[in-house]
Scaffold this active site. Structure first.
Site, PDB file in Angstrom:
ATOM      1  CE  LYS A  64      -4.193  -1.897   2.420  1.00 27.91           C
ATOM      2  NZ  LYS A  64      -5.115  -1.659   3.349  1.00 27.91           N
ATOM      3  CG  ASN A  85      -7.625   0.709  -0.624  1.00 26.25           C
ATOM      4  OD1 ASN A  85      -7.693   1.563  -1.264  1.00 26.25           O
ATOM      5  ND2 ASN A  85      -8.690  -0.121   0.115  1.00 26.25           N
ATOM      6  CG  ASP A 100      -8.283   0.602   3.445  1.00 25.71           C
ATOM      7  OD1 ASP A 100      -8.985  -0.218   3.135  1.00 25.71           O
ATOM      8  OD2 ASP A 100      -6.991   0.654   3.382  1.00 25.71           O
ATOM      9  CB  ALA A 125       0.304   5.925  15.449  1.00 27.56           C
ATOM     10  N   GLY A 127      -0.988   2.165   9.556  1.00 30.41           N
ATOM     11  CA  GLY A 127      -1.727   2.663   8.219  1.00 30.41           C
ATOM     12  C   GLY A 127      -3.056   2.477   8.730  1.00 30.41           C
ATOM     13  CB  ALA A 128      -5.615   0.234  10.285  1.00 28.92           C
ATOM     14  CG  ASN A 147       1.047   4.278  18.493  1.00 23.04           C
ATOM     15  OD1 ASN A 147       0.224   3.215  18.089  1.00 23.04           O
ATOM     16  ND2 ASN A 147       2.192   4.066  17.958  1.00 23.04           N
ATOM     17  CB  THR A 149       5.636   3.986  19.321  1.00 19.17           C
ATOM     18  OG1 THR A 149       5.762   2.577  19.668  1.00 19.17           O
ATOM     19  CG2 THR A 149       7.070   4.705  19.490  1.00 19.17           C
TER      20      THR A 149
END
Ligand code: ATR
Length: 262
Positions: A64, A85, A100, A125, A127-128, A147, A149
């Site tokens: 992607k 996508n 998406d 944090a 791609g989704a 997130n 991280t």
């Protein structure tokens, strides 16, 4: 006959063919939909060569992000999310977009049709998360992001001009209308990022994980009587948007919704 495909590496478990084939049967469209294995090193030559044989192509892991510099025209959504996508043609121009985000919106709006002004907490944090944060922004929701991280949450928050959250324990759950799991926590495991006592009946819970559909995240939410949106809704939603783009017609959501469980 029009040819379509999904490309990925590995490609074994994809639901795309069964979802789109259900649409071909429903609307009597003369088309095929294959799953095609494309190794990362072959992606550029595939897009500039094999893709000529296809009317449209769905894209899955790990291609992607790598497709961004390979397409000739990027949609604003693909550019903002940083991932493609869906490939399609405009005349001889190779175009890339990202469905998406609209898939995520369809999913959330199945429980909460109006998102304008709603307060949403996104967990993750990757791609989704980028796709859902972009979608929420276009729908006028007020989004905060957490997130594991923290640096990645801060970066994503800066990209989309939203608020990063450093610690979940500092949050008041009552301040949120919708809580979304965009992490991979819960994928083939019984774990949730959130403590079970975070949930209240006024929350809407959406888990982007779809293997399994019933995750601990959603089970905890349901236990607290919060309405739940399962991950299949997004997968089906993004495929419905691809279908609309490629065929120029709107398919009844139930057609793909039912095919998902075949
Ligand atoms: P995707 O494209 O599906 O979003 P990804 O880009 O690999 O996949 O992102 C996975 C997300 O799940 C990340 O937000 C990741 O957090 P980190 O950025 O800290 O790695 C999150 N994630 C994975 N395992 C996690 C865990 N055990 N606890 C919390 N978050 C986790």
């Amino acid at each position: 006959m029009k040819k379509f495909a999904v490309i990925g590496h590995p490609i074994g478990h994809t639901k795309s063919p069964v979802l789109h084939e259900a649409g071909f049967i429903e609307l009597e469209i003369d088309a095929t939909f294959e799953a095609v294995e494309v190794a990362p090193g072959d992606l550029a030559s595939w897009v500039n060569g094999e893709f000529r044989n296809y009317h449209g192509v769905a894209v899955t892991i790990p291609h992607k992000e790598a497709l961004l510099p390979l397409v000739q025209k990027l949609s604003p959504a693909a550019e903002a999310i940083g991932a493609v996508n869906t490939l399609y043609w405009e005349e001889d121009v190779i175009c890339g977009t990202n469905t998406d985000c609209l898939g995520a919106l369809r999913a959330i709006q199945s429980e909460l049709p109006v998102l304008e002004g709603k307060k949403v907490l996104v967990l993750g944090a990757g791609g989704a998360a980028r796709a859902v944060v972009f979608a929420l922004k276009t729908a006028g929701a007020v989004t905060a992001i957490w997130n594991r991280t923290t640096d990645k949450a801060i970066k994503l928050a800066a990209d989309f001009e939203i608020d990063p959250v450093e610690s979940l324990s500092s949050l008041n759950p009552d301040n949120f209308d919708v809580i979304i799991n965009a992490t991979s926590v819960g994928l083939r495991e019984w774990k949730s990022v959130l403590p079970a006592d975070f949930w209240s009946p006024h929350h809407v819970a959406f888990d982007m994980v779809y293997d399994p559909l019933e995750t601990k995240f959603l089970s905890d939410a349901a236990e607290a009587e919060a309405p739940c949106v399962t991950g299949d809704k997004m997968l089906v939603g993004q495929a419905l948007e691809q279908f609309k783009l490629w065929h120029g017609v709107e398919l009844e959501p139930e057609v793909m919704g039912t095919a998902f469980f075949q």
